[in-house]
Design a protein around this motif. Structure first.
Motif, PDB file in Angstrom:
ATOM      1  N   LEU A 164      88.352  55.709   6.312  1.00  0.00           N
ATOM      2  CA  LEU A 164      88.690  55.950   7.710  1.00  0.00           C
ATOM      3  C   LEU A 164      88.517  57.423   8.075  1.00  0.00           C
ATOM      4  CD1 LEU A 164      91.982  53.837   7.839  1.00  0.00           C
ATOM      5  CD2 LEU A 164      89.743  53.181   8.765  1.00  0.00           C
ATOM      6  N   THR A 165      88.071  57.681   9.305  1.00  0.00           N
ATOM      7  CA  THR A 165      87.958  59.049   9.774  1.00  0.00           C
ATOM      8  C   THR A 165      89.298  59.505  10.365  1.00  0.00           C
ATOM      9  OG1 THR A 165      87.293  58.465  12.022  1.00  0.00           O
ATOM     10  CG2 THR A 165      85.541  58.662  10.359  1.00  0.00           C
ATOM     11  N   ALA A 166      89.412  60.805  10.582  1.00  0.00           N
ATOM     12  CA  ALA A 166      90.623  61.344  11.198  1.00  0.00           C
ATOM     13  C   ALA A 166      90.794  60.805  12.613  1.00  0.00           C
ATOM     14  CB  ALA A 166      90.566  62.863  11.207  1.00  0.00           C
ATOM     15  N   LYS A 167      89.695  60.767  13.366  1.00  0.00           N
ATOM     16  CA  LYS A 167      89.775  60.302  14.746  1.00  0.00           C
ATOM     17  C   LYS A 167      90.147  58.830  14.843  1.00  0.00           C
ATOM     18  CE  LYS A 167      87.059  60.191  19.026  1.00  0.00           C
ATOM     19  NZ  LYS A 167      85.742  60.520  19.644  1.00  0.00           N
ATOM     20  N   HIS A 211      95.623  69.663  15.246  1.00  0.00           N
ATOM     21  CA  HIS A 211      94.287  69.311  14.762  1.00  0.00           C
ATOM     22  C   HIS A 211      94.377  68.242  13.685  1.00  0.00           C
ATOM     23  CE1 HIS A 211      93.244  73.576  16.234  1.00  0.00           C
ATOM     24  NE2 HIS A 211      92.911  72.686  17.159  1.00  0.00           N
ATOM     25  N   LYS A 212      93.311  67.442  13.578  1.00  0.00           N
ATOM     26  CA  LYS A 212      93.371  66.232  12.759  1.00  0.00           C
ATOM     27  C   LYS A 212      92.163  66.163  11.819  1.00  0.00           C
ATOM     28  CE  LYS A 212      95.713  64.308  16.732  1.00  0.00           C
ATOM     29  NZ  LYS A 212      95.666  63.399  17.903  1.00  0.00           N
ATOM     30  N   ILE A 213      92.449  65.964  10.544  1.00  0.00           N
ATOM     31  CA  ILE A 213      91.397  65.925   9.535  1.00  0.00           C
ATOM     32  C   ILE A 213      91.709  64.838   8.503  1.00  0.00           C
ATOM     33  CG2 ILE A 213      90.927  68.401   9.792  1.00  0.00           C
ATOM     34  CD1 ILE A 213      92.370  68.848   7.110  1.00  0.00           C
ATOM     35  N   SER A 214      90.740  64.577   7.646  1.00  0.00           N
ATOM     36  CA  SER A 214      90.991  63.740   6.473  1.00  0.00           C
ATOM     37  C   SER A 214      90.445  64.447   5.246  1.00  0.00           C
ATOM     38  CB  SER A 214      90.349  62.353   6.619  1.00  0.00           C
ATOM     39  OG  SER A 214      88.943  62.419   6.469  1.00  0.00           O
ATOM     40  N   SER A 248      81.806  62.937  10.423  1.00  0.00           N
ATOM     41  CA  SER A 248      82.659  61.757  10.561  1.00  0.00           C
ATOM     42  C   SER A 248      81.855  60.466  10.624  1.00  0.00           C
ATOM     43  CB  SER A 248      83.528  61.885  11.814  1.00  0.00           C
ATOM     44  OG  SER A 248      84.341  63.038  11.735  1.00  0.00           O
ATOM     45  N   ASP A 249      80.644  60.545  11.200  1.00  0.00           N
ATOM     46  CA  ASP A 249      79.876  59.318  11.389  1.00  0.00           C
ATOM     47  C   ASP A 249      79.275  58.759  10.108  1.00  0.00           C
ATOM     48  OD1 ASP A 249      77.983  61.262  11.058  1.00  0.00           O
ATOM     49  OD2 ASP A 249      76.904  60.880  12.926  1.00  0.00           O
ATOM     50  N   ILE A 250      79.353  59.503   9.005  1.00  0.00           N
ATOM     51  CA  ILE A 250      78.839  58.964   7.740  1.00  0.00           C
ATOM     52  C   ILE A 250      79.980  58.716   6.736  1.00  0.00           C
ATOM     53  CG2 ILE A 250      76.517  59.879   7.980  1.00  0.00           C
ATOM     54  CD1 ILE A 250      78.751  61.601   5.542  1.00  0.00           C
ATOM     55  N   LYS A 251      81.201  58.766   7.210  1.00  0.00           N
ATOM     56  CA  LYS A 251      82.353  58.596   6.315  1.00  0.00           C
ATOM     57  C   LYS A 251      82.311  57.239   5.605  1.00  0.00           C
ATOM     58  CE  LYS A 251      86.522  59.678   4.689  1.00  0.00           C
ATOM     59  NZ  LYS A 251      87.750  59.859   5.467  1.00  0.00           N
ATOM     60  N   VAL A 252      81.967  56.189   6.329  1.00  0.00           N
ATOM     61  CA  VAL A 252      81.965  54.861   5.715  1.00  0.00           C
ATOM     62  C   VAL A 252      80.884  54.760   4.642  1.00  0.00           C
ATOM     63  CG1 VAL A 252      80.433  53.785   7.422  1.00  0.00           C
ATOM     64  CG2 VAL A 252      82.080  52.375   6.172  1.00  0.00           C
ATOM     65  N   LYS A 253      79.735  55.439   4.838  1.00  0.00           N
ATOM     66  CA  LYS A 253      78.688  55.416   3.814  1.00  0.00           C
ATOM     67  C   LYS A 253      79.110  56.202   2.589  1.00  0.00           C
ATOM     68  CE  LYS A 253      74.377  54.189   5.988  1.00  0.00           C
ATOM     69  NZ  LYS A 253      72.927  54.463   6.005  1.00  0.00           N
ATOM     70  N   TYR A 254      79.817  57.294   2.824  1.00  0.00           N
ATOM     71  CA  TYR A 254      80.372  58.062   1.706  1.00  0.00           C
ATOM     72  C   TYR A 254      81.270  57.159   0.857  1.00  0.00           C
ATOM     73  CZ  TYR A 254      84.330  60.478  -0.393  1.00  0.00           C
ATOM     74  OH  TYR A 254      85.330  60.850  -1.254  1.00  0.00           O
ATOM     75  N   HIS A 255      82.150  56.406   1.519  1.00  0.00           N
ATOM     76  CA  HIS A 255      83.075  55.540   0.793  1.00  0.00           C
ATOM     77  C   HIS A 255      82.336  54.392   0.113  1.00  0.00           C
ATOM     78  CE1 HIS A 255      86.570  52.697   0.340  1.00  0.00           C
ATOM     79  NE2 HIS A 255      87.063  53.815  -0.134  1.00  0.00           N
ATOM     80  N   LEU A 256      81.277  53.915   0.764  1.00  0.00           N
ATOM     81  CA  LEU A 256      80.450  52.864   0.170  1.00  0.00           C
ATOM     82  C   LEU A 256      79.838  53.340  -1.140  1.00  0.00           C
ATOM     83  CD1 LEU A 256      78.852  50.206   0.144  1.00  0.00           C
ATOM     84  CD2 LEU A 256      77.197  51.292   1.690  1.00  0.00           C
ATOM     85  N   ALA A 257      79.321  54.568  -1.156  1.00  0.00           N
ATOM     86  CA  ALA A 257      78.730  55.114  -2.381  1.00  0.00           C
ATOM     87  C   ALA A 257      79.758  55.140  -3.506  1.00  0.00           C
ATOM     88  CB  ALA A 257      78.196  56.519  -2.121  1.00  0.00           C
TER      89      ALA A 257
END
Length: 282
Positions: A95-98, A111-114, A163-172
């Motif tokens: 999940l992203t921060a947003k 401010h919001k981060i992960s 943020s838009d590639i977070k799910v691919k990062y987790h997939l890897a």
């Protein structure tokens, strides 16, 4: 920087212990399981808060280290008035921060981060290996840069991702960890059909598994590739395929062989793989 933790599970406690071991200021802990919070607070001479807002007010960097499905609801329990000039951070890998926290509140300095460690945090003692682990961070650009400097200064390896590639990062991460478990289990089950117990199968396969991982890490996937696909051995693949009992197992073998063929072509650019290519694509 005062660092607070909402949630006293393995991730939160491990991070807290790492920060404490590097002389960071831990503001305290809040957890629905108060005994867990009390244990870690005692270990690092910090404190436990009964009021989630009070902890938020005492923290410059506030980690929400709770299960993914609970992050948003726990965050909503914190009043914005107690989050002035605060960075909130979750540790979900997918999940992203947003997605969890919503937009930043610039007027309030919120401010919001992960931040996600690319490792399995299987105990509170995992922090001892954090200096070997890559941490991936996304969220507010300026804040991620500032937090990255803070984290690298205390010894962590940090990479900021979009943020838009977070799910691919987790997939890897899932492919090389969770899905490898499925492949090992497949090998154990097949060896079981040869008369081995699960325990015997694991013992028999372990040198092959460990050696393979070592070669991949040392040489990279291309140079580490061995076996019938990289040799172009259609007959062996055909015998393997006919020995599999179920359609799903044959499909898995075929799809993996197609992936291996792509690697084999890179490793052996002058080898004729036409027969093998026809076989795995029929």
């Amino acid at each position: 920087m005062r660092i607070g933790f909402i949630g006293a599970g393995k991730v939160g406690c491990s991070l807290a212990l790492y920060f404490h071991s590097h002389h960071c200021d831990i503001s305290g802990f809040y957890s629905k399981t108060s005994e867990h919070a009390a244990q870690i607070a005692k270990r690092i001479s910090s404190k436990v808060y009964a009021d989630i807002n009070e902890l938020a007010a005492q923290s410059d960097l506030l980690f929400l280290t709770v299960p993914d499905d609970e992050i948003a609801s726990v965050y909503k329990r914190i009043s914005n008035e107690f989050l002035k000039d605060t960075t909130v951070c979750h540790c979900s890998g997918s999940l992203t921060a947003k997605e969890v926290f919503g937009e930043d509140d610039e007027t309030n300095g919120l401010h919001k981060i992960s931040l996600h460690p690319l490792c399995a945090v299987d105990s509170v003692e995992s922090y001892r290996d954090f200096d070997k682990v890559y941490f991936f961070m996304e969220g507010n650009l300026k804040t991620t840069e500032n937090i990255k400097k803070f984290l690298t200064d205390i010894g962590l390896k940090v990479k900021i991702i979009n943020s838009d590639i977070k799910v691919k990062y987790h997939l890897a991460a899932s492919v090389v960890s969770n899905q490898v478990v499925a492949l090992v289990n497949e090998g154990v089950e097949i060896l079981g059909q040869c008369g081995f117990s699960r325990e015997e199968s694991l013992k028999a396969l372990s040198p092959l598994i460990l050696g393979n991982v070592e070669h991949i890490l040392e040489k990279g996937p291309v140079q580490a590739l061995t076996g019938p696909v990289q040799r172009g051995d259609v007959n062996t693949l055909n015998r393997h395929m006919h020995s599999l009992d179920s359609y799903s197992d044959r499909l898995l073998y075929t799809l993996l062989s197609r992936k291996l063929l792509k690697i084999a072509k890179i490793k052996n650019p002058n080898r004729d793989f036409s027969k093998l290519e026809k076989f795995v694509n029929e």
